[in-house]
Design a protein around this motif. Sequence first.
Motif, PDB file in Angstrom:
ATOM      1  N   GLU A  17       1.095 -13.750   2.412  1.00  0.00           N
ATOM      2  CA  GLU A  17       1.054 -13.195   1.048  1.00  0.00           C
ATOM      3  C   GLU A  17      -0.356 -12.914   0.879  1.00  0.00           C
ATOM      4  OE1 GLU A  17       5.683 -14.524  -0.863  1.00  0.00           O
ATOM      5  OE2 GLU A  17       4.322 -15.859  -1.160  1.00  0.00           O
ATOM      6  N   ASP A  18      -0.984 -14.078   0.774  1.00  0.00           N
ATOM      7  CA  ASP A  18      -3.070 -13.599   0.580  1.00  0.00           C
ATOM      8  C   ASP A  18      -3.673 -12.722   0.961  1.00  0.00           C
ATOM      9  OD1 ASP A  18      -2.164 -16.091  -1.392  1.00  0.00           O
ATOM     10  OD2 ASP A  18      -2.953 -17.065  -0.236  1.00  0.00           O
ATOM     11  N   GLU A  19      -2.945 -12.210   2.243  1.00  0.00           N
ATOM     12  CA  GLU A  19      -3.783 -11.108   3.225  1.00  0.00           C
ATOM     13  C   GLU A  19      -3.610  -9.937   2.400  1.00  0.00           C
ATOM     14  OE1 GLU A  19      -3.840  -9.314   7.642  1.00  0.00           O
ATOM     15  OE2 GLU A  19      -3.240 -11.966   6.978  1.00  0.00           O
ATOM     16  N   LEU A  20      -2.152  -9.686   1.855  1.00  0.00           N
ATOM     17  CA  LEU A  20      -1.608  -8.963   1.251  1.00  0.00           C
ATOM     18  C   LEU A  20      -2.142  -8.081   0.373  1.00  0.00           C
ATOM     19  CD1 LEU A  20       0.263  -6.177   2.012  1.00  0.00           C
ATOM     20  CD2 LEU A  20       1.946  -7.833   1.077  1.00  0.00           C
ATOM     21  N   GLN A  21      -2.242  -9.072  -0.235  1.00  0.00           N
ATOM     22  CA  GLN A  21      -3.177  -9.343  -1.709  1.00  0.00           C
ATOM     23  C   GLN A  21      -4.449  -8.610  -2.052  1.00  0.00           C
ATOM     24  OE1 GLN A  21      -1.697  -9.414  -4.827  1.00  0.00           O
ATOM     25  NE2 GLN A  21      -3.823  -9.283  -5.936  1.00  0.00           N
ATOM     26  N   ASN A  22      -5.078  -8.904  -1.183  1.00  0.00           N
ATOM     27  CA  ASN A  22      -6.422  -8.942  -0.920  1.00  0.00           C
ATOM     28  C   ASN A  22      -6.491  -7.867  -0.479  1.00  0.00           C
ATOM     29  OD1 ASN A  22      -9.207  -9.615  -0.500  1.00  0.00           O
ATOM     30  ND2 ASN A  22      -9.054  -9.575   1.562  1.00  0.00           N
ATOM     31  N   LEU A  23      -5.421  -7.378   1.105  1.00  0.00           N
ATOM     32  CA  LEU A  23      -5.803  -5.475   1.099  1.00  0.00           C
ATOM     33  C   LEU A  23      -5.996  -5.095   0.115  1.00  0.00           C
ATOM     34  CD1 LEU A  23      -4.292  -6.209   4.802  1.00  0.00           C
ATOM     35  CD2 LEU A  23      -6.511  -5.854   4.157  1.00  0.00           C
ATOM     36  N   LYS A  24      -4.905  -5.126  -0.224  1.00  0.00           N
ATOM     37  CA  LYS A  24      -4.078  -3.820  -1.763  1.00  0.00           C
ATOM     38  C   LYS A  24      -5.202  -4.228  -3.148  1.00  0.00           C
ATOM     39  CE  LYS A  24       0.895  -3.561  -1.023  1.00  0.00           C
ATOM     40  NZ  LYS A  24       2.097  -3.865  -1.904  1.00  0.00           N
ATOM     41  N   VAL A  25      -5.980  -5.180  -3.155  1.00  0.00           N
ATOM     42  CA  VAL A  25      -6.850  -5.342  -4.503  1.00  0.00           C
ATOM     43  C   VAL A  25      -7.674  -4.787  -4.273  1.00  0.00           C
ATOM     44  CG1 VAL A  25      -7.605  -6.796  -6.298  1.00  0.00           C
ATOM     45  CG2 VAL A  25      -5.139  -6.853  -5.679  1.00  0.00           C
ATOM     46  N   PHE A  26      -8.818  -5.527  -3.524  1.00  0.00           N
ATOM     47  CA  PHE A  26     -10.314  -5.536  -2.895  1.00  0.00           C
ATOM     48  C   PHE A  26     -10.417  -4.947  -1.438  1.00  0.00           C
ATOM     49  CE2 PHE A  26      -9.078 -10.614  -4.235  1.00  0.00           C
ATOM     50  CZ  PHE A  26      -9.859  -9.489  -5.625  1.00  0.00           C
ATOM     51  N   LYS A  27      -9.951  -4.580  -0.604  1.00  0.00           N
ATOM     52  CA  LYS A  27     -10.385  -4.008   0.687  1.00  0.00           C
ATOM     53  C   LYS A  27     -10.001  -3.033   0.345  1.00  0.00           C
ATOM     54  CE  LYS A  27     -11.471  -7.415   3.767  1.00  0.00           C
ATOM     55  NZ  LYS A  27     -13.517  -7.007   4.147  1.00  0.00           N
ATOM     56  N   ARG A  28      -8.642  -1.429   0.128  1.00  0.00           N
ATOM     57  CA  ARG A  28      -8.649  -0.838  -0.399  1.00  0.00           C
ATOM     58  C   ARG A  28      -9.503  -0.181  -1.272  1.00  0.00           C
ATOM     59  NH1 ARG A  28      -1.868  -0.179  -1.738  1.00  0.00           N
ATOM     60  NH2 ARG A  28      -1.639   0.356   0.145  1.00  0.00           N
ATOM     61  N   LYS A  29     -10.206  -1.049  -2.312  1.00  0.00           N
ATOM     62  CA  LYS A  29     -11.221  -0.321  -3.348  1.00  0.00           C
ATOM     63  C   LYS A  29     -12.318  -0.808  -2.596  1.00  0.00           C
ATOM     64  CE  LYS A  29      -9.618  -2.955  -7.812  1.00  0.00           C
ATOM     65  NZ  LYS A  29      -9.506  -3.123  -8.769  1.00  0.00           N
ATOM     66  N   GLU A  30     -12.971  -1.643  -1.582  1.00  0.00           N
ATOM     67  CA  GLU A  30     -14.138  -1.306  -0.829  1.00  0.00           C
ATOM     68  C   GLU A  30     -14.493  -0.164   0.634  1.00  0.00           C
ATOM     69  OE1 GLU A  30     -15.408  -3.840   2.616  1.00  0.00           O
ATOM     70  OE2 GLU A  30     -14.704  -5.231   0.729  1.00  0.00           O
ATOM     71  N   VAL A  31     -13.167   0.262   0.646  1.00  0.00           N
ATOM     72  CA  VAL A  31     -13.346   1.648   1.830  1.00  0.00           C
ATOM     73  C   VAL A  31     -12.921   2.738   1.293  1.00  0.00           C
ATOM     74  CG1 VAL A  31     -10.796   1.993   1.890  1.00  0.00           C
ATOM     75  CG2 VAL A  31     -12.555   2.297   3.709  1.00  0.00           C
ATOM     76  N   ALA A  32     -12.617   2.842  -0.344  1.00  0.00           N
ATOM     77  CA  ALA A  32     -12.648   3.220  -1.141  1.00  0.00           C
ATOM     78  C   ALA A  32     -13.743   3.742  -1.698  1.00  0.00           C
ATOM     79  CB  ALA A  32     -11.589   3.615  -2.275  1.00  0.00           C
ATOM     80  N   GLN A  33     -14.918   3.081  -1.844  1.00  0.00           N
ATOM     81  CA  GLN A  33     -16.064   3.033  -1.475  1.00  0.00           C
ATOM     82  C   GLN A  33     -16.935   4.300  -0.758  1.00  0.00           C
ATOM     83  OE1 GLN A  33     -17.102   3.215  -5.076  1.00  0.00           O
ATOM     84  NE2 GLN A  33     -19.285   3.347  -4.553  1.00  0.00           N
ATOM     85  N   LYS A  34     -16.254   2.899   0.449  1.00  0.00           N
ATOM     86  CA  LYS A  34     -17.093   3.624   1.240  1.00  0.00           C
ATOM     87  C   LYS A  34     -17.043   5.181   1.509  1.00  0.00           C
ATOM     88  CE  LYS A  34     -17.498  -1.127   3.927  1.00  0.00           C
ATOM     89  NZ  LYS A  34     -16.839  -1.483   5.179  1.00  0.00           N
ATOM     90  N   ILE A  35     -15.973   5.758   1.565  1.00  0.00           N
ATOM     91  CA  ILE A  35     -15.771   7.267   2.083  1.00  0.00           C
ATOM     92  C   ILE A  35     -16.552   8.479   0.828  1.00  0.00           C
ATOM     93  CG2 ILE A  35     -13.751   8.631   1.926  1.00  0.00           C
ATOM     94  CD1 ILE A  35     -12.163   6.325   3.004  1.00  0.00           C
ATOM     95  N   LYS A  36     -16.634   7.294  -0.349  1.00  0.00           N
ATOM     96  CA  LYS A  36     -17.253   7.926  -1.831  1.00  0.00           C
ATOM     97  C   LYS A  36     -18.527   8.042  -1.080  1.00  0.00           C
ATOM     98  CE  LYS A  36     -18.357   7.789  -6.408  1.00  0.00           C
ATOM     99  NZ  LYS A  36     -18.393   7.138  -7.748  1.00  0.00           N
ATOM    100  N   GLU A  37     -19.037   6.931  -0.930  1.00  0.00           N
ATOM    101  CA  GLU A  37     -20.166   7.105  -0.453  1.00  0.00           C
ATOM    102  C   GLU A  37     -21.183   7.877   0.640  1.00  0.00           C
ATOM    103  OE1 GLU A  37     -21.854   2.877   0.607  1.00  0.00           O
ATOM    104  OE2 GLU A  37     -21.259   2.894  -2.216  1.00  0.00           O
ATOM    105  N   ALA A  38     -20.088   8.452   1.303  1.00  0.00           N
ATOM    106  CA  ALA A  38     -19.945   8.949   2.822  1.00  0.00           C
ATOM    107  C   ALA A  38     -19.762  10.188   2.521  1.00  0.00           C
ATOM    108  CB  ALA A  38     -19.267   8.346   4.103  1.00  0.00           C
TER     109      ALA A  38
END
Length: 159
Positions: A17-38
């Motif tokens: 549950e913690d891993e899922l929460q981390n992926l949904k809340v933090f990792k998705r935003k992090e990768v969206a920012q990387k895509i935006k910058e690229a």
Amino acid sequence: MAEKKNILTYAGLKQYEDELQNLKVFKRKEVAQKIKEAREQGDLSENAEYDAAKDEQREIEARIEELEKLLKNAEVVVEEEIDLDKINIGCKVKVFDFEFDEEMEFFIVGSTEANSLQNKISNESPVGQALIGKKAGDVVDVETQMGTIQYKILEIQRV
């Protein structure tokens, strides 16, 4: 066909549950920012950062889907209800290995939580199958690819 239940301890459930929460809340935003910058760098056809970020996004989404499916079919073992007279999922088992003349500890868990580096063995593994239902004092023969291993069950505890 009914999907296989994923048997988890409470600790395993919390970890997923913690891993899922981390992926949904933090990792998705992090990768969206990387895509935006690229994207802001211009030509996407030769942009390695963009390709890497999109690959990472696909991996994150696949893991989210995998975790959601796992949790949807989860069956949690209630540690307080474990019968300590015999070995079951959620038990910590101390055994004596006759071949190596040493004591070992195993945690019996469902197959999704198994991790040999942490001595967490699946109830579906040869050792797990051989131990399930046995009592302290029993001697168990485990058939493996390397031959037969013999353990004496010394102690059964809750995790």
